[in-house]
Enzyme design. Structure first.
Site, PDB file in Angstrom:
ATOM      1  N   ASP A   5       1.306  -1.000  11.636  1.00 34.01           N
ATOM      2  CA  ASP A   5       2.214  -2.322  12.628  1.00 34.01           C
ATOM      3  C   ASP A   5       2.103  -3.427  11.556  1.00 34.01           C
ATOM      4  O   ASP A   5       1.119  -4.059  11.097  1.00 34.01           O
ATOM      5  CB  ASP A   5       1.064  -2.493  13.827  1.00 34.01           C
ATOM      6  CG  ASP A   5       1.370  -1.566  14.671  1.00 34.01           C
ATOM      7  OD1 ASP A   5       2.483  -0.971  14.985  1.00 34.01           O
ATOM      8  OD2 ASP A   5       0.035  -1.154  15.060  1.00 34.01           O
ATOM      9  N   ASP A  41      -1.873  -0.396   6.494  1.00 37.32           N
ATOM     10  CA  ASP A  41      -1.979  -0.364   7.929  1.00 37.32           C
ATOM     11  C   ASP A  41      -0.673  -0.042   8.327  1.00 37.32           C
ATOM     12  O   ASP A  41       0.170   0.334   7.534  1.00 37.32           O
ATOM     13  CB  ASP A  41      -2.130  -2.017   8.313  1.00 37.32           C
ATOM     14  CG  ASP A  41      -2.419  -2.311   9.846  1.00 37.32           C
ATOM     15  OD1 ASP A  41      -2.646  -1.111  10.365  1.00 37.32           O
ATOM     16  OD2 ASP A  41      -1.883  -3.139  10.133  1.00 37.32           O
TER      17      ASP A  41
END
Length: 500
Positions: free
Chosen positions: A54, A52
């Site tokens: 963030d 991912d």
């Protein structure tokens, strides 16, 4: 404290038996850079690493939470016509912790354990705690029935009255909910809690969806992004070892590109075999209908059908089933890292057999607190008190019962004291007194390994096997000594390149 209680204990039982019930204070401290295992996993089996963006590749400063809070608060005032007086409220950095539940209908924020029990003393209406008696009256005790809990992804939907806040971006949302509730109560304004929850949720969503947060971060990236060097070192190490890497994020390309240029450099895309943006997780893992679409560096969308996912190109949306078909990256040779236990990890481990790694930034702070002398002594004596009460409650004479009652009262006081060490309102992210939190339960189910940041990978080679500690089940005798995860004890660090 310890000596006084031992003296009380000796009144009831022999000194030798008393000492045997008091645990020895541990002198071992835990290394915050350890990778912890819920499930046995060898990096030697991993060929493909996914990430991912963030709070996995990019870590943010607290300034971002303040920014999100302020923008969402102003949206409530300007677009939803909430009172101007809300402007006097500011983001409170250490007020809430991740993993809390919010009762949408009662406007209460609380911590719930793995068995669906509310931790008394952690229920807040607005910015103030709700008395225990009132909580017990409202819920007919402390248990929250399964049908009232949040759904699989922590959302309040389909009759569920609870919403669980699982990602780090939810900290400003919880702050704003509590602030608006506080304002309405302080000014005796009658309001519908359900409407308030939906309005705050929409305002927070607008900060992301309308690109307000993205533009603000891009304009002042040094103020908002941190941990760049360590992320770069991890990606470089994986690349040099010949591992394949991919990125699946809900963030738009411009935002990711700006951040990765800052963290890694302009050639960051050379490290990744596949880059997917605006993936719409968790829908990406379940919805077979959305095809991939190629997007240029300038944001121009292509209309051609995608027959393969190519290195150096950017893709938008899509779905995991098409991803698996086009790449063949299936099963336990894939390890995916993310910070959101539901949206990033749950479907991958339950439906597709990928290995999963949870990034828990709060872990580093909690371990440092656990290592303090104050916390070690508190937890040791609390465990000792619990053992004393358990073993000595069978003595029914008045003198013994009086001492046991003192221990019970002291134990209750110490439980609150240990909670406050981690967070004055809600305590530890991982514990509700002695039980794991609901967050911990989900973490242990959906993450094979977990760590404070990706930088922890730098302490291990790519043949390392992670073993979960074998702790006795309640019905098992502890025939083996208490063990600690490999690397968890603070010892002199020997660089991997010096190993022969």
């Amino acid at each position: 404290m310890l000596n006084n209680n031992v003296e009380s204990l000796i009144i009831c039982i022999p000194l030798k038996e008393a000492r045997s019930l008091i645990p020895v204070i541990s002198k071992n401290s835990v290394n915050p850079d350890t990778i912890f295992a819920n499930n046995e996993m060898s990096l030697g089996d991993i060929e493909i690493y996914g990430f991912d963006y963030d709070y996995t590749l990019a870590f943010y400063s607290r300034h971002l939470h303040t920014l999100i809070f302020n923008i969402a608060r102003d949206i409530l005032i300007q677009e939803h016509r909430y009172p101007e007086g809300l402007r006097e409220y500011e983001y409170i950095p250490n007020f809430v912790v991740r993993g809390l539940h919010y009762d949408v209908q009662k406007a209460l924020l609380m911590k719930i354990d793995a068995f669906h029990y509310i931790q008394l003393g952690t229920v807040y209406r607005g910015l103030h705690p709700v008395p225990d008696k009132e909580v017990i009256a409202m819920y007919d005790g402390c248990h929250v029935p399964l049908e009232n809990m949040s759904d699989f992804y922590g959302k309040s939907s389909h009759g569920h009255t609870m919403k669980q806040f699982m990602d780090i971006f939810s900290l400003p949302e919880m702050n704003l909910l509590c602030s608006v509730n506080d304002y309405f109560m302080k000014h005796n304004i009658d309001y519908e809690p359900v409407h308030l929850y939906k309005d705050v949720k929409e305002a927070i969503g607008d900060v992301h969806v309308k690109g307000i947060m993205y533009r603000a971060v891009e304009a002042d990236i040094e103020n908002y992004i941190s941990y760049g060097e360590q992320t770069h070192a991890v990606l470089k190490k994986l690349y040099e070892d010949g591992k394949k890497m991919f990125l699946i994020t809900n963030s738009p390309f411009d935002f990711v590109d700006r951040g990765m240029n800052y963290i890694v450099g302009k050639d960051w895309r050379d490290l990744f075999d596949i880059v997917i943006v605006q993936a719409d997780k968790p829908g990406f893992f379940n919805d077979r209908r959305k095809p991939f679409r190629r997007v240029t560096d300038k944001g121009v969308l292509h209309w051609d059908r995608i027959h393969k996912l190519e290195k150096g190109k950017i893709y938008k949306q899509g779905n995991l089933y098409e991803f698996l078909r086009l790449t063949g990256w299936r099963g336990s040779k894939v390890l995916y890292f993310g910070d959101h236990i539901y949206s990033d990890l749950a479907d991958l481990t339950l439906k597709h057999g990928w290995r999963t790694g949870a990034i828990i930034p709060e872990l580093r702070k909690e371990i440092k607190i656990m290592n303090t002398e104050e916390c070690v002594h508190l937890m040791t004596w609390l465990q000792g008190l619990t053992g004393l009460i358990e073993h000595m409650q069978v003595h029914r004479d008045p003198a013994s019962q009086a001492v046991v009652q003192e221990w019970i009262e002291e134990r209750e006081a110490m439980r609150s004291q240990t909670k406050d060490i981690f967070n004055g309102q809600f305590g530890s992210l991982f514990r509700t007194y002695h039980n794991p939190t609901y967050f911990s339960r989900r973490l242990s189910r959906f993450a094979d390994i977990y760590m404070a940041s990706l930088s922890c990978l730098l302490n291990y080679d790519f043949q390392h096997t992670f073993f979960p500690r074998r702790t006795p089940l309640q019905h098992e005798s502890p025939f083996w000594p208490e063990q600690t995860s490999a690397g968890a004890l603070k010892m002199p660090f020997i660089p991997l390149q010096n190993h022969n």
